[in-house]
Each structure stands twice: as structure tokens, then as C-alpha cells.
Scaffold this active site. Structure first.
Site, PDB file in Angstrom:
ATOM      1  N   SER A   5       0.812  -1.220   0.000  1.00 38.82           N
ATOM      2  CA  SER A   5       0.000   0.000   0.000  1.00 38.82           C
ATOM      3  C   SER A   5       0.843   1.267   0.000  1.00 38.82           C
ATOM      4  O   SER A   5       0.532   2.232  -0.694  1.00 38.82           O
ATOM      5  CB  SER A   5      -0.942   0.004   1.203  1.00 38.82           C
ATOM      6  OG  SER A   5      -1.787  -1.120   1.147  1.00 38.82           O
ATOM      7  N   ARG A  44       9.442   0.984   6.626  1.00 38.92           N
ATOM      8  CA  ARG A  44       8.143   1.582   6.299  1.00 38.92           C
ATOM      9  C   ARG A  44       7.599   2.292   7.526  1.00 38.92           C
ATOM     10  O   ARG A  44       7.610   1.764   8.630  1.00 38.92           O
ATOM     11  CB  ARG A  44       7.176   0.503   5.809  1.00 38.92           C
ATOM     12  CG  ARG A  44       5.798   1.058   5.544  1.00 38.92           C
ATOM     13  CD  ARG A  44       4.970   0.137   4.699  1.00 38.92           C
ATOM     14  NE  ARG A  44       3.564   0.228   5.047  1.00 38.92           N
ATOM     15  CZ  ARG A  44       2.593  -0.424   4.449  1.00 38.92           C
ATOM     16  NH1 ARG A  44       2.859  -1.228   3.453  1.00 38.92           N
ATOM     17  NH2 ARG A  44       1.344  -0.298   4.833  1.00 38.92           N
ATOM     18  N   ALA A  45       7.063   3.477   7.307  1.00 40.98           N
ATOM     19  CA  ALA A  45       6.759   4.389   8.412  1.00 40.98           C
ATOM     20  C   ALA A  45       5.477   4.074   9.171  1.00 40.98           C
ATOM     21  O   ALA A  45       5.434   4.197  10.393  1.00 40.98           O
ATOM     22  CB  ALA A  45       6.673   5.823   7.869  1.00 40.98           C
ATOM     23  N   HIS A  51       7.500  -4.087   5.277  1.00 45.33           N
ATOM     24  CA  HIS A  51       7.856  -3.138   6.339  1.00 45.33           C
ATOM     25  C   HIS A  51       9.345  -3.181   6.663  1.00 45.33           C
ATOM     26  O   HIS A  51       9.876  -2.257   7.286  1.00 45.33           O
ATOM     27  CB  HIS A  51       7.066  -3.451   7.611  1.00 45.33           C
ATOM     28  CG  HIS A  51       5.613  -3.143   7.488  1.00 45.33           C
ATOM     29  ND1 HIS A  51       5.069  -1.922   7.823  1.00 45.33           N
ATOM     30  CD2 HIS A  51       4.577  -3.893   7.037  1.00 45.33           C
ATOM     31  CE1 HIS A  51       3.772  -1.942   7.592  1.00 45.33           C
ATOM     32  NE2 HIS A  51       3.448  -3.120   7.111  1.00 45.33           N
ATOM     33  N   ARG A  86       1.892 -12.021   8.127  1.00 45.67           N
ATOM     34  CA  ARG A  86       0.861 -11.246   7.438  1.00 45.67           C
ATOM     35  C   ARG A  86       1.322 -10.966   6.006  1.00 45.67           C
ATOM     36  O   ARG A  86       0.582 -11.153   5.061  1.00 45.67           O
ATOM     37  CB  ARG A  86       0.622  -9.956   8.218  1.00 45.67           C
ATOM     38  CG  ARG A  86      -0.541  -9.127   7.744  1.00 45.67           C
ATOM     39  CD  ARG A  86      -0.633  -7.894   8.636  1.00 45.67           C
ATOM     40  NE  ARG A  86      -1.610  -6.947   8.168  1.00 45.67           N
ATOM     41  CZ  ARG A  86      -2.828  -6.819   8.656  1.00 45.67           C
ATOM     42  NH1 ARG A  86      -3.238  -7.613   9.632  1.00 45.67           N
ATOM     43  NH2 ARG A  86      -3.640  -5.900   8.189  1.00 45.67           N
ATOM     44  N   ASP A  87       2.560 -10.518   5.884  1.00 46.17           N
ATOM     45  CA  ASP A  87       3.169 -10.360   4.563  1.00 46.17           C
ATOM     46  C   ASP A  87       3.978 -11.604   4.204  1.00 46.17           C
ATOM     47  O   ASP A  87       4.686 -11.626   3.198  1.00 46.17           O
ATOM     48  CB  ASP A  87       4.069  -9.118   4.543  1.00 46.17           C
ATOM     49  CG  ASP A  87       3.269  -7.850   4.811  1.00 46.17           C
ATOM     50  OD1 ASP A  87       2.174  -7.715   4.232  1.00 46.17           O
ATOM     51  OD2 ASP A  87       3.719  -7.005   5.603  1.00 46.17           O
TER      52      ASP A  87
END
Length: 515
Positions: free
Chosen positions: A64, A263-264, A125, A155-156
Site C-alpha cells: 500500500s 516503512r513508516a 515493512h 501477514r506479509d
């Protein structure tokens, strides 16, 4: 009324990829009469949303953050993952001044180096190869107490896939004769982004005080105990890893802490618990005054700690270009994807542009979204339809999170329900756009819900896919679709549909040609 605007609406169906096979495909098997008719009757094409086409390594699934950065930039933006891989491969990572100074400081003062992050090969991430490089950097520079605090993915990556990563790092520490895995915890707790402070507190206490519900002699034993309790990687409860006779690995004054997520959005909350003096999300039993706290990339402009890889600034993104041409714009989504249609879409700019309004709809407070697959789409659609008809906006950018957030749960039936909910929403959006004599683009940032089971393992497929995504045009112009597009072509496409000049920084090409 001549001042009434006819909006161009970009609707991003998060996690809504295109896959021809019906097996385990929640999108193809859902009842979607509206999207079916649009696909049959409207100009449409498929566009790439993964790998090199979005600045990720070849074959890497989209996500995303990356998707929205490319959507808003109108050019391929090389992502942190690609950038860091290159830095490590070429050796520059090991001389990064921020990282080396933080390790050297700990060595000089005899303090520990704590490394935390999502221990995963998912590449969304973080990447475990980067964490491995950081362990090697710390050891090479003479750190004698190196503690890895592993957030687990699932999850990923497949729901139970952490064991190989934990074994890899256990072997590395044994080879170095120095350091160890000090704790394991699921990302559900450590990487929340929805202000569920009760979850974050469990992670914070584990890290700062070596305090957890469970203890294990080694990381693999801790993971296997979690599996025996019925917890997949994502949901592993806080587990202290400490063999008999070992000192605990709590974080103490003067220690160095390096956060290896790049990833922030899921790194911000837990970072703020460490670094914000006024933090009030929960009562912190122990506040650590670190010698150095390093974030790998910038998690937010207001987080005032050292950053190893500051962002490269993007100029003339779609939002900025609209502002320069006195256009009005609205960004709207639920909590889960609000940062994506604002911060990420704007190329990492936190503040709204002049003429940019934002509407945030709260995502439902449920443990996982398979329990409420419709999420807050009814309220989101109501607000979106109202904005389309308001005559206020030249452009509206909306994200529906359902396909992705429910896809991540691995619950096929819930994903089907999510997709059917979206179809109903799209029907209302199409009607509103037609009534306003506007234009509508429907697309996605990456795939997810079209592949709900992993054919290789038979496990639920909870990760994104590398499949293409749809792009559909509905509106007041006769247009012809161009093949072979990618996400970074969308911004130039929108400017072209608005009959606006495309800035030279945007290297994407319009995908709908006005006939």
C-alpha cells in the site's frame, strides 16, 4: 451555477487484484454485478503494481505504501527496500555515519546495542537481510552486547513461517560468539497503527523491562510454544528469550536502540512511546534515556531522532501540481488507509497542500476485520457521495481498505463479503459521478483478495500478490485505453483527463486517450 466543479474521482480498492483463476479467488467468486458490467462496458486496462514497475526488486509483491507513492508521484519511485538492498550490496550501509556513530557510542560507553524490527523476508515493512547486515555492522565495530528484539510477521509472509528466520539469526549469533535474540512478539502488538495502546504497551514492557507473559530458553522454543497455544506469527504473545543464568536484555539508560523497519506507518506508534517526553497513550513504568535512538528511515517529520536514511524529496507530485494550478482536492479514507491517501500519496509530505481537504472515517474497533468485513464503508461512501455532489472539488481521492484488510485475515468467506460490500459502494459512487457529470477512475494499489490460499503450502494466503490490478474509466469523455501501464501512469492519466499540463518530473504516460 458556473462555479460548480465536475470532479475527477480516483477510487482505490485496496488489495483488489486481477487473477483469471477462480480457485480461492474472493474477487472472482463474489457477486459483483456492478464491477462486472463496468469491466464489460467501460474503457479499461490492467496495470502493473509490483516489482520493478513500482521501484521494488524484480518479483517483489506490491504494497500500500509503495502503491500510493507511485500513484501520487507519476513516476517510478525507488523504494527503501531497493535502496537499502543496493547500499548493503555495495558496502555503503556498513559505513553509514548515523548507524556507525550509534554503535561506536555504545562500544565506547560499554552499553548494549538493541536492534528491533520485523524479522521477515516479506519486504513490506522491513527485510531480515537488512537486520542481518545491522547485526554484522554492530559486531564488526566491537559491540559486545547485541540484542535482537524480533517482531514476527505472518501477514506479509505465510502465517507460520518465522522459524527459519529465528534459526538463521540464532546461527549467526553463535557464529559471531556474541549477541542473541532477546525477545519475540507478534506484529499485532508491536506494530499497531490504530491507537490500540493496550497492544503497544505489551510490546513496550517486553522491550524496556524484559517483561512478558511467557519466557523461553531460546527463540525457536518460544515460537513453538506460541504455536502450541494456537498463536500464529502475527499474534505471538510477548515472550522473553532468556536461558537459565543469562542476564536479561532489558533496555537501559545509555543503550543504543536501532529500529530496522523502513516503512513508516506501523513504526510510528511504538517509536513515539520511546521518544516522546509527553507520551500519554499509556503509563510507561520505565522510561529509557537512550544514548542513541536511530530510525532507519523517517517515520514522521515530528519524530525528532536521528535517521539513517532520510527521505529523498519528491517535487511536483500530483497533489502539489494541483495546488500550483489552484485546484481543490479531497482525500478520504478510513483510519487504516488514511496515511496512504495523504502522507504517502503526497510523497511523504505530512501537511495538506493548499486547497486540499481531508476526511478521516474511523475504522471499526474489532480485533480483526474478518469480524466486520464491511468495515466503515457505508459511512465512507455516504461522505464520498456527498463530496462528489458538493461541487467543491476538482479532484477526490478515496481508498476503500476492505479488500486488503480482510484479505490479510486469510478468511475467504469474509473476503468475499468484503468484495460484495465494495460492489454496492461502487454502484453509489458511479451514480454520484454521473449525476455530477464528473469522471471516475477505479483501480487498486496491489492485489490480495484474489488469492486467499497458498497453492504451494495449502495455508491461508494472507499476503499481497504480484498480480496486475484493474483500471476502469467512467465519465463524460470518449476515451480509448492504452495497454502496458503501471501505477505511476495514473497521475499523468488524471492530468490528461483534466486537460492539464503534465510536469516534466512525471515520467508516466496517460493510459486513457481522449478520442
Amino acid at each position: 451555477m458556473s462555479s460548480t466543479k465536475k470532479p475527477l474521482v480516483l477510487t482505490i480498492l485496496d488489495g483488489y487484484g486481477h487473477r483469471e483463476e477462480q480457485q480461492d479467488n474472493a474477487i472472482l467468486n463474489a457477486k459483483t454485478p456492478v464491477m462486472d458490467v463496468l469491466w464489460q462496458q467501460q474503457p479499461h486496462t490492467l496495470i502493473a503494481a509490483s516489482g520493478l514497475d513500482v521501484g521494488l526488486p524484480d518479483g517483489q509483491m506490491g504494497n500500500s505504501e509503495v502503491g500510493h507513492v507511485n500513484l501520487g508521484a507519476g513516476r517510478i519511485v525507488y523504494q527503501d527496500l531497493t535502496r537499502l538492498d543496493k547500499e548493503i550490496k555495495e558496502g555503503d550501509f556498513f559505513t553509514n555515519p548515523t548507524l556507525t556513530a550509534a554503535v561506536d557510542n555504545a562500544v565506547k560507553t560499554g552499553k548494549a546495542v538493541h536492534i528491533m524490527g520485523l524479522l521477515s523476508a516479506g519486504g513490506v515493512h522491513s527485510h531480515e537481510d537488512h537486520i542481518m547486515a545491522m547485526v554484522e555492522l554492530a559486531a564488526k565495530r566491537g559491540a559486545t552486547a547485541i540484542y535482537l528484539h524480533a517482531f514476527l510477521d505472518g501477514r506479509d509472509t505465510p502465517p507460520r513461517s518465522a522459524e527459519s528466520s529465528l534459526k538463521r539469526f540464532t546461527a549467526k549469533f553463535a557464529e559471531l560468539g556474541n549477541g542473541r535474540i532477546a525477545s519475540i512478539i507478534g506484529r499485532y502488538y508491536a506494530m499497531d497503527r490504530d491507537n490500540r495502546w493496550d497492544r503497544v504497551q505489551l510490546a513496550y514492557d517486553l522491550l524496556t523491562q524484559a517483561k512478558g507473559e511467557f519466557t523461553a530458553d531460546n527463540a525457536v522454543a518460544g515460537l513453538q510454544a506460541a504455536y502450541a497455544r494456537g498463536e500464529n506469527d502475527e499474534f505471538v504473545k510477548p515472550t522473553v528469550i532468556q536461558a537459565t543464568g543469562e542476564a536479561d536484555a532489558a533496555m537501559n539508560e545509555g543503550d543504543t536502540l536501532i529500529f530496522m523497519n523502513f516503512r513508516a506507518d506501523r513504526a510510528r506508534q511504538i517509536t513515539r512511546t520511546f521518544v516522546n517526553a509527553e507520551f500519554d497513550g499509556f503509563k510507561r513504568d520505565k522510561v529509557v534515556n537512550f544514548g542513541d535512538f536511530i530510525m532507519l528511515t523517517e517515520y514522521a517529520a515530528d519524530i525528532k531522532v536521528a535517521c539513517a536514511y532520510p527521505p529523498a524529496s519528491l517535487t511536483n507530485t500530483f497533489g502539489e501540481w494541483l495546488m500550483k494550478h489552484d485546484k481543490t482536492q479531497l482525500r478520504i479514507s478510513e483510519t487504516e488507509k488514511y496515511a496512504h491517501v495523504t502522507f504517502f500519496y503526497n510523497g511523504g509530505v505530512e501537511e495538506p497542500f493548499k486547497g486540499e481537504d481531508r476526511i478521516l472515517i474511523n475504522s471499526p474497533k474489532v480485533a480483526t476485520y474478518d469480524l466486520q468485513p464491511e468495515m466503515s464503508s457505508a459511512e465512507l461512501t455516504e461522505k464520498l457521495v456527498s463530496a462528489i455532489g458538493s461541487g467543491k472539488y476538482d479532484v477526490i481521492i478515496c481508498n476503500y481498505p476492505n479488500g486488503d484488510m480482510v484479505g490479510h485475515t486469510g478468511d475467504y468467506d469474509a473476503a468475499v463479503k468484503a468484495v460484495e460490500t465494495l460492489d454496492n459502494c461502487i454502484e453509489q459512487v458511479v451514480a454520484a459521478v454521473k449525476a455530477a457529470d464528473g469522471q471516475l477512475l477505479i483501480t487498486a494499489d496491489h492485489g490480495n483478495a484474489e488469492q486467499m490460499r497458498d497453492p504451494a503450502t495449502g495455508q491461508a494466503h494472507t499476503a499481497h500478490t504480484s498480480l496486475p490490478v484493474p483500471l476502469i474509466y467512467v465519465g463524460n469523455k470518449a476515451v480509448k485505453a492504452v495497454e502496458g501501464g503501471k501505477l505511476s501512469d495514473i497521475a499523468p492519466t488524471m492530468l490528461s483527463l483534466m486537460e492539464m499540463e503534465i510536469p516534466q518530473e512525471m515520467t508516466g504516460k496517460p493510459l486513457f486517450i481522449v478520442e
